[in-house]
Design an enzyme around this catalytic site. Structure first.
Site, short mmCIF file in Angstrom:
data_model
loop_
_atom_site.label_atom_id
_atom_site.label_comp_id
_atom_site.label_asym_id
_atom_site.label_seq_id
_atom_site.Cartn_x
_atom_site.Cartn_y
_atom_site.Cartn_z
N LYS A 51 0.80 -1.22 0.00
CA LYS A 51 0.00 0.00 0.00
C LYS A 51 0.84 1.28 0.00
O LYS A 51 0.37 2.34 -0.41
CB LYS A 51 -0.93 0.00 1.21
CG LYS A 51 -2.11 -0.96 1.11
CD LYS A 51 -3.17 -0.45 0.15
CE LYS A 51 -4.44 -1.27 0.24
NZ LYS A 51 -5.50 -0.74 -0.65
N SER A 305 1.12 -9.93 -0.41
CA SER A 305 0.82 -8.50 -0.43
C SER A 305 0.99 -7.80 0.91
O SER A 305 1.07 -6.57 0.95
CB SER A 305 -0.61 -8.27 -0.94
OG SER A 305 -1.55 -8.95 -0.13
#
Length: 504
Positions: A51, A305
């Site tokens: 992110k 992720s």
């Protein structure tokens, strides 16, 4: 093909704060799946998640005047930390609105990176509304977690790195999907340069908003989302991200919680990294795809992720990983209620290891036992075990895929109550914060008698409860409206076989 993103990705300003993460070969997974598995290690970013890329690229593209006023976002996790660190690097103000249910570790993570934390509301929607109000009242710039072109371009740098790091044949890239920013960025870049490579999205089955949109041909809003993989718990795919996904994503696969837990274990075995559930999502999808297609000797990339997971939650992940790998079967077996029955049952099981056994006397005819049996999927199947038990004369029901059995009943066996009448059963999710359980009990118990209750803390932001309520037949029609007023997600389980076998 959204070619305008290629230049935006190439010009993205992410490396002021982000790092180019390695593409690691996964030896254990590769050997077991008979394919060449490569893991893109976004868990190694400074905020332990991809992110940071989109957050920084979004902020750096703002005008100097807009940056000087500061930025705001609504997030309970990885995006919040990405915005906070990006703003700190640029020396600007960052206000992070988080639900009051946010685990303390994530609140501390944002504050340690310079973010001003505002705890508001029990849900993301309430936090989002408050964040948007600060845009109006304080002139802050809103940094969207996924549905923004600069955010998408920042995430797309992962696709750029993958193609630079792996120059040989590439058969498929597996990408986790929440709001779609990550897969949109990766897909736009990969499909432009390597149109032969498949880009496959992976969603948690209880928050599969992209799959629903693909099937409907338009964006849809899921009536509710499961919160186990909280990093991808999004009810509607983004508008811009869906536009890209429709053109560039080849397929969307859904996986369940057990399959995700097994993938967390797989990634730990190969990398010694403990990913969060959403961080292992793509790997779970990769495994499912390989099993379905029976492919071998292919080059497959999976995105790890993120690794922002509460330590307490690992108990649940560990408990469910064996089920996700097909290494444990959960069965309800009826045996005669007489001396020697358990010994005979164990003899039928043979050399298989019993992992769990729950039983309580009910009558003098039959006993229904709740049993876990360790499996070795390389050499035998669950179906073979059930066949062996059936051939030996036992009545068997397979509960391995039954959520109520795995979450609750295994901890409650022995609760038969033959004198309880008019019982209906519901499963709930509610915000996990001080006073929430008491509030829940007060709300549920105001109108009808609670006849059964089980709750277990799984280290997540939301608590899970199963409740039996005595409701006369003539009042059953009032239940849905009554529960809607409480405001918690709920599912009726009155016909669940695990409940009927062990608790009714």
């Amino acid at each position: 093909m959204p070619t305008q993103y290629i230049r935006k990705i190439l010009e993205s300003r992410v490396y002021d704060v982000a790092v180019e993460t390695p593409l690691h070969f996964a030896p254990f997974l590769s050997e077991r799946l008979k394919n060449n598995i490569l893991v893109k290690r976004e868990d190694l970013q400074p905020v332990f998640s991809f992110k940071i890329r989109g957050a920084y690229n979004n902020i750096i593209q703002l005008s100097e005047e807009a940056r000087s006023r500061g930025v705001v976002c609504a997030s309970a996790g990885n995006h919040a930390q990405g915005v906070a660190l990006s703003a700190k690097e640029l020396g600007i103000r960052a206000v992070i609105v988080m639900p009051t249910t946010t685990p303390d570790i994530k609140v501390k993570g944002v504050r340690s990176r310079g973010g001003e934390v505002v705890l508001h509301g029990d849900s993301f929607d309430q936090s989002l509304a408050h964040a948007l109000s600060l845009v109006e009242t304080e002139g802050l710039s809103f940094i969207h977690p996924y549905d923004d072109k600069d955010t998408i371009a920042g995430q797309g740098t992962i696709g750029m790195e993958i193609l630079r790091q792996h120059t040989g044949d590439l058969d498929a890239v597996f990408v986790p999907v929440g709001g779609g920013g990550l897969i949109a960025g990766i897909a736009a870049y990969v499909k432009y340069l390597r149109p032969d490579a498949l880009v496959i999205g992976v969603e948690y089955e209880e928050s599969a908003c992209l799959k629903a949109a693909m099937e409907a041909g338009e964006r849809v809003v899921l009536p509710q989302v499961g919160l186990f993989a909280d990093g991808v718990a999004v009810a509607q795919i983004g508008e811009e991200t869906f536009r890209i996904c429709r053109e560039c994503v080849d397929e969307v696969i859904t996986v369940n919680a057990d399959e995700i837990c097994a993938a967390v274990k797989d990634l730990f075995d190969d990398t010694r990294s403990v990913t969060e559930p959403a961080g292992a999502l793509a790997t779970a999808g990769l495994k499912k795809y390989v099993e379905r297609e029976q492919i071998t000797e292919k080059n497959l990339v999976t995105i790890a992720s993120g690794a922002n997971v509460n330590f307490d939650r690992l108990r649940y992940v560990s408990e469910r990983a064996e089920l996700g790998e097909g290494r444990e079967a959960i069965l309800a077996v009826t045996i005669p209620e007489k001396p020697g029955s358990f010994r005979r049952f164990c003899e039928t099981i043979g050399r298989r290891n019993i992992t769990e056994f729950n039983y309580r006397y009910f009558d003098n005819r039959d006993a229904c036992i709740f049993v876990g049996v360790q499996m070795h999927p390389e050499t035998e199947t669950r179906e073979r075990l059930i066949e062996d038990l059936t051939d030996a004369g036992y009545a068997v029901e397979d509960l391995t895929d039954n959520e109520v059995a795995k979450l609750h009943v295994r901890h409650m066996v022995g609760g038969h109550a033959p004198d309880v009448d008019n019982e209906v059963v519901y499963r709930f999710e509610f915000p996990e914060r001080p006073g929430a359980l008491l509030n829940f009990l007060k709300r549920v118990g105001t109108q009808w008698n609670i006849s059964m209750f089980h709750y277990r803390n799984h280290g997540a932001a939301y608590g899970r409860v199963i409740v039996g309520i005595q409701v006369p037949e003539g009042e059953r029609h009032q239940i849905p409206e009554f529960l809607d007023d409480i405001g918690y997600h709920f599912w009726e389980e009155s016909d669940n076989s695990a409940y009927k076998l062990f608790l009714s």
